[in-house]
Design an enzyme around this catalytic site. Structure first.
Site, short mmCIF file in Angstrom:
data_model
loop_
_atom_site.label_atom_id
_atom_site.label_comp_id
_atom_site.label_asym_id
_atom_site.label_seq_id
_atom_site.Cartn_x
_atom_site.Cartn_y
_atom_site.Cartn_z
N GLY A 111 -30.29 23.66 -64.13
CA GLY A 111 -31.27 24.70 -64.41
C GLY A 111 -30.66 25.80 -65.26
O GLY A 111 -29.77 25.54 -66.07
N GLU A 112 -31.11 27.03 -65.06
CA GLU A 112 -30.63 28.22 -65.77
C GLU A 112 -31.04 28.26 -67.24
O GLU A 112 -30.88 29.27 -67.90
CB GLU A 112 -29.09 28.36 -65.70
CG GLU A 112 -28.52 28.45 -64.32
CD GLU A 112 -26.99 28.58 -64.34
OE1 GLU A 112 -26.39 28.64 -65.44
OE2 GLU A 112 -26.38 28.61 -63.25
N GLY A 113 -31.52 27.12 -67.79
CA GLY A 113 -31.76 27.02 -69.21
C GLY A 113 -30.65 26.28 -69.94
O GLY A 113 -30.63 26.24 -71.17
N VAL B 206 -25.06 28.96 -68.26
CA VAL B 206 -25.99 29.27 -69.35
C VAL B 206 -25.41 30.31 -70.31
O VAL B 206 -25.68 30.28 -71.52
CB VAL B 206 -27.37 29.72 -68.82
CG1 VAL B 206 -27.31 31.12 -68.20
CG2 VAL B 206 -28.43 29.66 -69.90
N ASP C 136 -34.16 29.36 -65.37
CA ASP C 136 -34.61 29.77 -64.05
C ASP C 136 -33.44 29.99 -63.11
O ASP C 136 -32.36 29.44 -63.30
CB ASP C 136 -35.51 28.69 -63.44
CG ASP C 136 -34.71 27.43 -63.11
OD1 ASP C 136 -34.24 27.28 -61.96
OD2 ASP C 136 -34.51 26.60 -64.02
#
Length: 359
Positions: free
Chosen positions: A318-320, A100, A176
């Site tokens: 995830g992570e954005g 990210v 997240d």
């Protein structure tokens, strides 16, 4: 007290500005192209106009809020990775070494990492520390957290969104980090989507078939034990959710209240978006779905919310990461509005009126 504050945020989510949407639509139809020929870019441009209340909005700075928390359900062996990875990855975010971070630098966006429930003592000036508790409890043995803790986590997210808007950010993405959070997200989808764990729960971090069946059984056990009320999103969130999911639901609600578009990432972010949508249905109009995750329940989640993803990249990190990838597309929609010539000022002949096309 918490309840009142949350109710005020929910009540503050207003409809989009209809006049700005209509003005944006008229402007788009005057640009040197056939009407509607830029497809989703035009839809995003109109949505942004309605959100910001101006036909050609200025979005300002961009940020992704990465909420980090641990999950007690990891005790059940539902993930391919140990819970210790959560605090280790938080440090990776802070040091700029995660996916990210790389993609945010590429998109010209800032990464804000929030400890809302990591099961470790983390002290770093670059970390936003809003720890509600040291991870959730094991939802297979009882509620993940109390209702008050879930509400507090939502309020943390809403306040962070409000701060970002005050600081000049006009485009916020959800991210997240939390080992075990696909299990919690799948449980939320199972309850709020009225489906079965077999449809809602996928492989997450890459578990094998045997562990997948175990994960689905754990979700069924948690739901049977805690009996979350599908008509009460906060009850579902507190009993089978996660602190980072609650925090992200708050980010979404806070962004919507302050008329800021919020870009939804993958499976976990979409679980948070579903909670936000059930709490404040109007908040959906402020959401932009970035991508369709490889996680098997994600399409169902987006369908429940009523969102169509911009990208299909077979991602499941995830992570954005997916949300940040969508930033340039969203900015492109605004640039079309700002920089593209109209038929009149370009000296280009426009489409003939409908009556001249007949016969």
């Amino acid at each position: 007290m918490s309840n009142n504050r949350l109710e005020q945020i929910i009540a503050g989510v207003a409809p989009l500005d209809k006049r700005s949407i209509e003005e944006a639509a008229r402007h788009l139809d005057q640009l040197t192209k056939p009407p509607g020929s830029l497809g989703r870019l035009e839809e995003v441009a109109k949505q942004l106009a309605g959100i910001r209340g101006e036909p050609i909005p200025d979005l300002g700075k961009k940020a992704v809020v990465v909420m980090a928390a641990d999950h007690g359900v990891c005790e059940e062996g539902v993930s391919a990775y140990p819970a210790e990875v959560t605090p280790q990855m938080v440090l990776n975010f802070l040091n700029g070494g995660a996916a990210v971070n790389v993609l945010s630098r590429h998109a010209g966006a800032d990464v804000l990492c929030v400890d809302i429930g990591v099961n470790a003592e983390l002290s770093d000036s670059r970390l936003r520390s809003h720890k509600i508790r040291m991870g959730t409890a094991n939802m297979a043995k009882g509620p993940a957290m109390t209702r008050e803790e879930a509400e507090e986590a939502v309020l943390v997210g809403a306040e962070i969104a409000a701060e970002l808007v005050r600081d000049g950010y006009g485009l916020i993405a959800t991210g997240d980090m939390g080992i075990g959070n696909t299990t919690a997200s799948s449980a939320i989808l199972t309850v709020l989507g009225g489906t079965d764990a077999a449809e809602a729960a996928g492989r997450g971090t890459g578990i094998d078939e045997e562990r997948l069946r175990h994960k689905q059984a754990v979700i069924r056990q948690a739901i049977e034990l805690n009996r979350p009320d599908a008509a009460d999103p906060m009850d579902v969130l507190s009993k089978v959710g996660g602190l980072e999911i609650a925090g992200l639901a708050g980010v979404i609600l806070g962004a919507a209240k302050h008329r800021c578009p919020v870009v939804i990432d993958g499976f976990i972010s979409s679980a948070a978006a579903l909670v936000a949508a059930r709490l404040a249905p109007l908040s959906v109009r402020y959401m932009i779905a970035s991508h369709l995750s490889q996680e098997q329940g994600h399409a169902r989640l987006l369908e429940e919310i009523g969102l169509i993803p911009m990208l299909v990249m077979d991602m499941r990190l995830g992570e954005g990461t997916g949300a940040v990838l969508a930033f340039p597309l969203i900015e492109a929609a605004v640039k079309i509005m700002k920089e593209m010539a109209t038929f009149a000022n370009a000296g280009v002949s426009g489409a003939l009126p409908a009556e001249q096309l007949q016969g």
